[in-house]
Design a protein around this motif. Structure first.
Motif, PDB file in Angstrom:
ATOM      1  N   HIS A  77      29.608  20.111  17.965  1.00  0.00           N
ATOM      2  CA  HIS A  77      28.951  19.007  18.684  1.00  0.00           C
ATOM      3  C   HIS A  77      28.297  18.099  17.647  1.00  0.00           C
ATOM      4  O   HIS A  77      27.629  18.588  16.732  1.00  0.00           O
ATOM      5  CB  HIS A  77      27.910  19.615  19.626  1.00  0.00           C
ATOM      6  N   GLU A  79      26.034  15.613  18.289  1.00  0.00           N
ATOM      7  CA  GLU A  79      24.701  15.063  18.557  1.00  0.00           C
ATOM      8  C   GLU A  79      23.796  15.469  17.384  1.00  0.00           C
ATOM      9  O   GLU A  79      23.899  16.587  16.862  1.00  0.00           O
ATOM     10  CB  GLU A  79      24.151  15.577  19.897  1.00  0.00           C
ATOM     11  N   ASP A  81      20.958  16.591  16.841  1.00  0.00           N
ATOM     12  CA  ASP A  81      20.176  17.839  16.792  1.00  0.00           C
ATOM     13  C   ASP A  81      21.018  18.976  16.197  1.00  0.00           C
ATOM     14  O   ASP A  81      20.476  19.999  15.780  1.00  0.00           O
ATOM     15  CB  ASP A  81      19.603  18.233  18.174  1.00  0.00           C
ATOM     16  N   ASP A 164      26.276  23.145  23.616  1.00  0.00           N
ATOM     17  CA  ASP A 164      25.055  22.939  24.411  1.00  0.00           C
ATOM     18  C   ASP A 164      25.022  23.782  25.690  1.00  0.00           C
ATOM     19  O   ASP A 164      23.946  24.015  26.263  1.00  0.00           O
ATOM     20  CB  ASP A 164      24.966  21.464  24.846  1.00  0.00           C
ATOM     21  N   HIS A 217      21.105  26.077  21.858  1.00  0.00           N
ATOM     22  CA  HIS A 217      19.658  26.081  22.132  1.00  0.00           C
ATOM     23  C   HIS A 217      19.349  27.351  22.920  1.00  0.00           C
ATOM     24  O   HIS A 217      20.193  27.834  23.671  1.00  0.00           O
ATOM     25  CB  HIS A 217      19.240  24.877  22.986  1.00  0.00           C
TER      26      HIS A 217
HETATM   27 FE1  FEO Z   1      23.940  17.558  23.138  1.00  0.00          FE
HETATM   28 FE2  FEO Z   1      21.883  19.936  21.745  1.00  0.00          FE
HETATM   29  O1  FEO Z   1      22.877  18.349  21.791  1.00  0.00           O
END
Ligand code: FEO
Length: 387
Positions: A77, A79, A81, A164, A217
């Motif tokens: 991913h 993004e 983060d 995610d 996460h």
């Molecule tokens: Fe869609 Fe944790 O970034």
């Protein structure tokens, strides 16, 4: 560093100071940016972390690897983060191959500049990468939560690295009181719009033998936590409510709308209906959204303000519409001292949503509840108590 299996290690980091994730989601318990490393004949690191934590992440990587160096950085991913420390990684390990799909590398160029020096390995749906005893299969998961997202499945350890998906708010160092609540709030806040895509990828992974899920996460999931997470994801992706009952979502300025909402709550409880109330002004916005998806029935009570819907209720309804709120029954209560007109506008906010049943008659309150509006509330309670 945390050992997940004999040769899979958690090397993610906690951001305990973060106030708002993605600039909008309150994270009182911070946020974890997860990353993993599989140590085999070849070594694969799965995703990097947010840029401010690159050094800590690289130290953890070195702690696991000692003198060895990673052969691959798998980018599930883009993004920031998760992609924020790619540059730091490649400075330290310039020979490592960056593994991604065609869309990953378009974004890599957008974030780091065309010609960004990376030794690239482009993979497609279903292709595998063998590390030794571990063989990694890539499963494209577009729009869960960005178009380039892919999952990685390791058949040797029966581990699904899910980007995610299956994530939760909260730093791993904190004892999160209820991970399921933070997973729901995260899901509907971040991925909720893409139920169809989540359903699609759940179908693709449904036939895999999975002992654990390692998301980007929140905690990694095994045993009962894994079973619960899969159970909830199937419901959430299909927009199926989790429980019976009614959510009353109220925004009140001087307390009169709240008084009417409490009266509705009381009447529903008398009929044995499971009810939850949220304060759209003071309660966390993302939690209100998540709770709206938890219940099959919703009542929105709001004041007319500047001839419009009071902002807290307007934001709530916008958030629901953006997330394809569907398969539910919705009623409205409007208040206004001289011109209560917001019920029609509230309904218009959700008109584009599919498979909603609207209770036609909105409760109308002029300033404060009176016998007439109380009777309307009692009638609404009757309606909502029906199956
Ligand atoms: Fe869609 Fe944790 O970034």
């Amino acid at each position: 560093m945390i050992k997940i299996t004999e040769d899979i290690f958690y090397i993610g980091v906690d951001d305990e100071k973060l106030d708002l994730f993605e600039g909008q989601f309150a994270v009182p318990d911070g946020m974890a940016y997860n990353s993993y490393v599989i140590v085999d004949d070849k070594i694969a690191v799965i995703d990097s972390v947010e840029a401010n934590f690159g050094e800590e992440w690289l130290n953890k990587t070195a702690e696991v690897l000692g003198d060895r160096k990673p052969d691959y950085l798998i980018v599930q991913h883009m993004e920031p983060d998760h992609s924020g420390s790619i540059e730091q990684f490649l400075k330290k390990y310039p020979d490592a191959q960056v593994v991604g799909n065609q869309k990953t590398f378009v974004m890599l160029g957008e974030y780091f500049g065309e010609g960004f020096p990376a030794n690239r390995l482009t993979v497609k749906e279903g292709e595998t990468l063998t590390l030794g005893k571990h063989s990694l299969r890539f499963i494209l998961a577009p729009m869960v939560h960005w178009p380039e997202v892919m999952f990685t499945y390791d058949s040797a350890s029966r581990t699904l690295f899910s980007a995610d998906a299956f994530g939760a708010f909260g730093a791993l160092s904190k004892r999160i009181a209820n991970v399921a609540d933070e997973a729901r709030r995260y899901y509907f806040g971040i991925v909720g719009k893409y139920g169809a895509q989540v359903k699609g990828v759940l179908l693709k992974t449904g036939s895999l033998d999975i002992d654990r899920i390692c998301p980007l996460h929140g905690p990694h999931l095994e045993g009962k936590m894994l079973a619960n997470a899969v159970h909830y994801y199937k419901k959430w992706a299909a927009y199926t409510p989790e429980t019976d009952g009614v959510l009353i979502a109220c925004s009140s300025i001087y307390g009169h709308t709240a008084q009417a909402a409490r009266y509705l709550e009381e009447k529903l409880r008398e009929k044995g209906v499971n009810v939850m109330s949220v304060d759209l002004i003071r309660d966390d916005w993302a939690e209100c959204i998540a709770q709206a998806f938890r219940f099959p029935k919703l009542v929105v009570a709001a004041t007319t303000y500047n001839g419009e819907i009071f902002p807290a209720a307007r934001n709530f309804l916008t958030g629901l519409a953006e997330r394809n709120y569907s398969w539910r029954t919705v009623a409205f209560m409007e208040n206004g001292s001289w011109a209560p007109v917001c019920a029609k506008q509230m309904r218009a906010k959700l008109e584009g949503c599919k498979n909603l049943i609207f209770i036609e008659e909105a409760v109308k309150i002029r300033a404060a509840m009176n016998a007439e509006s109380a009777a309307m509330i009692e009638k609404l309670a009757e309606e909502l108590a029906k199956n």
